[in-house]
Motif scaffolding. Structure first.
Motif, mmCIF file in Angstrom:
data_model
loop_
_atom_site.group_PDB
_atom_site.id
_atom_site.type_symbol
_atom_site.label_atom_id
_atom_site.label_comp_id
_atom_site.label_asym_id
_atom_site.label_seq_id
_atom_site.Cartn_x
_atom_site.Cartn_y
_atom_site.Cartn_z
ATOM 1 N N ALA A 23 18.572 -1.999 -7.192
ATOM 2 C CA ALA A 23 18.770 -0.938 -6.202
ATOM 3 C C ALA A 23 17.703 -0.956 -5.106
ATOM 4 O O ALA A 23 17.810 -0.203 -4.146
ATOM 5 N N CYS A 24 16.695 -1.802 -5.231
ATOM 6 C CA CYS A 24 15.633 -1.877 -4.214
ATOM 7 C C CYS A 24 16.165 -2.584 -2.975
ATOM 8 O O CYS A 24 16.566 -3.738 -3.041
ATOM 9 N N ASP A 25 16.178 -1.874 -1.860
ATOM 10 C CA ASP A 25 16.586 -2.478 -0.595
ATOM 11 C C ASP A 25 15.909 -1.752 0.556
ATOM 12 O O ASP A 25 15.209 -0.770 0.361
ATOM 13 N N GLY A 26 16.080 -2.267 1.735
ATOM 14 C CA GLY A 26 15.485 -1.645 2.910
ATOM 15 C C GLY A 26 14.190 -2.322 3.316
ATOM 16 O O GLY A 26 13.851 -3.418 2.861
ATOM 17 N N THR A 27 13.463 -1.659 4.172
ATOM 18 C CA THR A 27 12.228 -2.199 4.740
ATOM 19 C C THR A 27 11.167 -2.456 3.672
ATOM 20 O O THR A 27 10.437 -3.435 3.747
ATOM 21 N N PHE A 28 11.092 -1.606 2.687
ATOM 22 C CA PHE A 28 10.044 -1.706 1.665
ATOM 23 C C PHE A 28 10.584 -2.223 0.332
ATOM 24 O O PHE A 28 10.060 -1.898 -0.729
ATOM 25 N N ARG A 31 8.010 -4.208 -1.844
ATOM 26 C CA ARG A 31 6.983 -3.310 -2.382
ATOM 27 C C ARG A 31 7.555 -2.487 -3.529
ATOM 28 O O ARG A 31 6.953 -2.395 -4.598
ATOM 29 N N ASP A 32 8.738 -1.907 -3.318
ATOM 30 C CA ASP A 32 9.353 -1.076 -4.346
ATOM 31 C C ASP A 32 9.693 -1.887 -5.595
ATOM 32 O O ASP A 32 9.503 -1.426 -6.724
ATOM 33 N N TYR A 33 10.181 -3.103 -5.398
ATOM 34 C CA TYR A 33 10.497 -3.983 -6.524
ATOM 35 C C TYR A 33 9.231 -4.288 -7.326
ATOM 36 O O TYR A 33 9.228 -4.234 -8.556
ATOM 37 N N CYS A 34 8.143 -4.578 -6.618
ATOM 38 C CA CYS A 34 6.874 -4.883 -7.275
ATOM 39 C C CYS A 34 6.354 -3.667 -8.057
ATOM 40 O O CYS A 34 5.871 -3.808 -9.185
ATOM 41 N N MET A 37 8.458 -3.293 -11.188
ATOM 42 C CA MET A 37 8.122 -4.339 -12.160
ATOM 43 C C MET A 37 6.814 -4.010 -12.881
ATOM 44 O O MET A 37 6.720 -4.178 -14.094
ATOM 45 N N LEU A 38 5.831 -3.520 -12.146
ATOM 46 C CA LEU A 38 4.561 -3.159 -12.785
ATOM 47 C C LEU A 38 4.730 -1.967 -13.726
ATOM 48 O O LEU A 38 4.160 -1.954 -14.821
ATOM 49 N N PHE A 39 5.499 -0.977 -13.302
ATOM 50 C CA PHE A 39 5.749 0.170 -14.173
ATOM 51 C C PHE A 39 6.427 -0.271 -15.463
ATOM 52 O O PHE A 39 6.031 0.127 -16.555
ATOM 53 N N MET A 40 7.456 -1.089 -15.345
ATOM 54 C CA MET A 40 8.238 -1.455 -16.521
ATOM 55 C C MET A 40 7.536 -2.456 -17.420
ATOM 56 O O MET A 40 7.635 -2.366 -18.640
ATOM 57 N N SER A 41 6.812 -3.401 -16.845
ATOM 58 C CA SER A 41 6.205 -4.418 -17.700
ATOM 59 C C SER A 41 4.814 -4.045 -18.190
ATOM 60 O O SER A 41 4.374 -4.533 -19.219
ATOM 61 N N CYS A 80 6.659 -10.604 -13.211
ATOM 62 C CA CYS A 80 5.818 -9.594 -12.560
ATOM 63 C C CYS A 80 4.846 -10.274 -11.596
ATOM 64 O O CYS A 80 4.615 -9.780 -10.492
ATOM 65 N N ARG A 81 4.311 -11.409 -11.991
ATOM 66 C CA ARG A 81 3.400 -12.160 -11.116
ATOM 67 C C ARG A 81 4.126 -12.622 -9.854
ATOM 68 O O ARG A 81 3.587 -12.563 -8.757
ATOM 69 N N GLU A 82 5.365 -13.067 -10.008
ATOM 70 C CA GLU A 82 6.157 -13.503 -8.853
ATOM 71 C C GLU A 82 6.424 -12.340 -7.900
ATOM 72 O O GLU A 82 6.361 -12.505 -6.684
ATOM 73 N N ALA A 83 6.701 -11.166 -8.455
ATOM 74 C CA ALA A 83 6.946 -9.985 -7.626
ATOM 75 C C ALA A 83 5.683 -9.606 -6.849
ATOM 76 O O ALA A 83 5.755 -9.258 -5.661
#
Length: 112
Positions: A23-28, A31-34, A37-41, A80-83
């Protein structure tokens, strides 16, 4: 007073995590994906995530300052490192005020 029974934390299933990440889309979007990923992992608190600096990230782990000023090392997966790497490529540290120059995540207002 009688003690309340402690409840177990609720967690997302794998399909729900994939749906949230897609669901992450748009200008950020990166950043939102990263952040997700940090929250979940890593299971970070929001205050720990906001206080992360670029200098706190190492090859396969990150250094987090948690509650009570306790420092801990958290290992993360390769995804997570890739993100993080993808986000750092587009992160613009030039616009940041000097006190937030090392901040990993910046808002649309160019602040931590």
């Amino acid at each position: 007073m009688p003690k309340r029974q402690a409840s177990l934390p609720k967690y997302l299933e794998e399909s729900e995590c994939e749906q949230l990440l897609s669901a992450c889309d748009g200008t950020f979007a990166l950043r939102d994906y990263c952040i997700l990923m940090l929250f979940m992992s890593c299971g970070l608190r929001i205050s720990e995530l906001v206080s992360l600096n670029t200098t706190d990230i190492y090859e396969d782990h990150l250094r987090v300052l948690g509650k009570g000023n306790k420092e801990r090392m958290i290992y993360f997966a390769e995804g997570c490192r890739e993100a993080i790497d993808d986000y750092l490529c587009v992160r613009d540290g030039e616009k940041l005020p000097p006190e937030d120059k090392n901040a990993l995540f910046i808002s649309r207002d160019n602040r931590r």
